[in-house]
Design an enzyme around this catalytic site. Sequence first.
Site, short mmCIF file in Angstrom:
data_model
loop_
_atom_site.label_atom_id
_atom_site.label_comp_id
_atom_site.label_asym_id
_atom_site.label_seq_id
_atom_site.Cartn_x
_atom_site.Cartn_y
_atom_site.Cartn_z
N SER A 1 77.07 92.69 68.38
CA SER A 1 74.90 91.91 67.58
C SER A 1 75.54 90.59 67.78
O SER A 1 76.71 89.77 66.82
CB SER A 1 75.72 93.01 66.46
OG SER A 1 74.68 92.75 65.32
N TYR B 1 79.45 95.56 58.59
CA TYR B 1 78.92 95.56 59.76
C TYR B 1 79.20 94.69 60.49
O TYR B 1 79.57 94.86 61.92
CB TYR B 1 77.52 96.32 59.68
CG TYR B 1 76.54 96.10 61.28
CD1 TYR B 1 76.45 97.58 61.98
CD2 TYR B 1 75.89 94.91 61.43
CE1 TYR B 1 76.07 96.65 62.79
CE2 TYR B 1 74.99 95.48 62.59
CZ TYR B 1 75.25 96.20 63.61
OH TYR B 1 74.61 96.09 64.23
N1 LIG Z 1 68.70 97.46 67.18
C1 LIG Z 1 69.58 96.29 67.16
O1 LIG Z 1 68.49 95.63 67.03
C2 LIG Z 1 70.47 95.79 67.32
C3 LIG Z 1 71.31 94.79 67.07
C4 LIG Z 1 72.31 94.37 67.46
C5 LIG Z 1 73.53 95.00 67.77
N2 LIG Z 1 72.87 96.98 67.89
C6 LIG Z 1 74.22 97.22 68.45
O2 LIG Z 1 73.37 98.01 68.99
C7 LIG Z 1 74.41 99.73 69.43
C8 LIG Z 1 72.81 100.88 69.24
O3 LIG Z 1 72.22 100.60 68.75
P1 LIG Z 1 70.76 101.10 68.16
O4 LIG Z 1 69.82 100.44 67.45
O5 LIG Z 1 70.17 101.33 70.10
O6 LIG Z 1 70.92 102.68 67.52
P2 LIG Z 1 70.32 103.96 66.78
O7 LIG Z 1 68.72 103.49 67.42
O8 LIG Z 1 70.48 103.90 65.60
O9 LIG Z 1 71.09 104.76 67.55
C9 LIG Z 1 72.47 105.20 67.63
C10 LIG Z 1 73.10 106.08 68.55
O10 LIG Z 1 75.04 106.31 68.18
C11 LIG Z 1 74.45 107.34 67.71
N3 LIG Z 1 76.60 107.42 66.84
C12 LIG Z 1 75.47 107.02 65.72
N4 LIG Z 1 76.82 107.32 65.02
C13 LIG Z 1 77.52 108.39 65.31
C14 LIG Z 1 78.81 108.81 64.95
N5 LIG Z 1 79.73 108.71 64.16
N6 LIG Z 1 79.20 109.34 66.36
C15 LIG Z 1 78.43 109.75 67.48
N7 LIG Z 1 77.34 108.39 68.14
C16 LIG Z 1 77.73 108.50 66.51
C17 LIG Z 1 73.66 108.25 67.95
O11 LIG Z 1 73.88 109.72 67.76
P3 LIG Z 1 72.18 110.70 67.00
O12 LIG Z 1 71.92 110.98 68.24
O13 LIG Z 1 73.36 112.38 67.48
O14 LIG Z 1 72.63 110.45 65.55
C18 LIG Z 1 72.58 107.48 69.01
O15 LIG Z 1 73.03 107.46 70.05
C19 LIG Z 1 75.23 98.93 68.20
O16 LIG Z 1 76.33 99.04 68.72
C20 LIG Z 1 74.67 98.64 67.15
O17 LIG Z 1 75.41 98.28 66.28
C21 LIG Z 1 71.88 96.90 67.85
#
Ligand SMILES: NC(=O)c1ccc[n+]([C@@H]2O[C@H](COP(=O)([O-])OP(=O)(O)OC[C@H]3O[C@@H](n4cnc5c(N)ncnc54)[C@H](OP(=O)(O)O)[C@@H]3O)[C@@H](O)[C@H]2O)c1
Length: 253
Positions: free
Chosen positions: A143, A155
């Site tokens: 991130s 985080y």
């Molecule tokens: N969105 C942003 O702006 C952003 C920015 C920087 C970095 N990131 C990084 O990008 C990655 C994806 O983020 P996102 O925004 O796409 O997240 P998201 O929409 O919240 O999706 C999270 C995913 O991770 C799974 N997950 C969460 N907790 C879990 C657990 N304890 N065990 C197994 N699976 C779990 C969820 O499964 P379920 O559907 O079963 O809950 C879902 O598939 C992460 O590493 C995040 O830190 C995101």
Amino acid sequence: MALTGKTALVTGASRGIGRAVAERLAADGALVAVHYGRNDTAAKETVAAIENAGGQAFPVRAELGVEGDVDTLFEQLTAGLDGRGLDILVNNAAVIDYGDSIEAITPEAYEQVMAVNLRAPLFVTQRALPLLRDGGRIVNVSSGVTWFAQPEIVYAMSKGALNVFTRSLARTLGPRQITVNTVSPGITETDMNGWLQQPESAAGVAAITALGRHGQPDDIGDVIAFFASDEGRWVTGQVLEVNGGLWLGPNSR
Ligand SMILES: NC(=O)c1ccc[n+]([C@@H]2O[C@H](COP(=O)([O-])OP(=O)(O)OC[C@H]3O[C@@H](n4cnc5c(N)ncnc54)[C@H](OP(=O)(O)O)[C@@H]3O)[C@@H](O)[C@H]2O)c1
């Protein structure tokens, strides 16, 4: 179909960025293990979307950060791979606790965030190594909070450590021609960022982004697909910021 015959595990692939990665790798020809934690409906939708587009995928339900998480994941992964090795591992699943400020953080909350965001990628990777074919690919999803400051301190710490994990692992796995890189998204429209639904919040992000908007999951998925591809073979140990030019400097003179 550059990934025809290849296999991939994408953690957290039921929603958001992970789903975009899974769909893209499958579109490129890989058989994709769609890992998730709890949301069966979302995982089914992702697998169905891949299959409807002519790709191959299977779901892997394993909540990370709980006892036996890696065992649960690999039982289903190996069953789904059915004797095949693994070519691509994308450590994407993570959680953010918006209460995780220095004033409010508790040891329990610290353990939970670290268990999902850092311990899981470490031990998922360790368990994947015997399955990973030489010449394979590992992509860790970090991130921008590793270089811009925000209050969610644990985080940010977990993602900083993930960047270091990438460099060390890249060195260790080099002799096997396995590349290890980090893709570091900027502000991307997913469930993690519900606040982006407010127009003033989206406008605020657009104002500090050179390309004038926030990211979409496939903006990130396409870059991860590059690292996963043969074209990415000479890049390892790197962190790539994928954020449309976030905070490059003032937009007006
Ligand atoms: N969105 C942003 O702006 C952003 C920015 C920087 C970095 N990131 C990084 O990008 C990655 C994806 O983020 P996102 O925004 O796409 O997240 P998201 O929409 O919240 O999706 C999270 C995913 O991770 C799974 N997950 C969460 N907790 C879990 C657990 N304890 N065990 C197994 N699976 C779990 C969820 O499964 P379920 O559907 O079963 O809950 C879902 O598939 C992460 O590493 C995040 O830190 C995101």
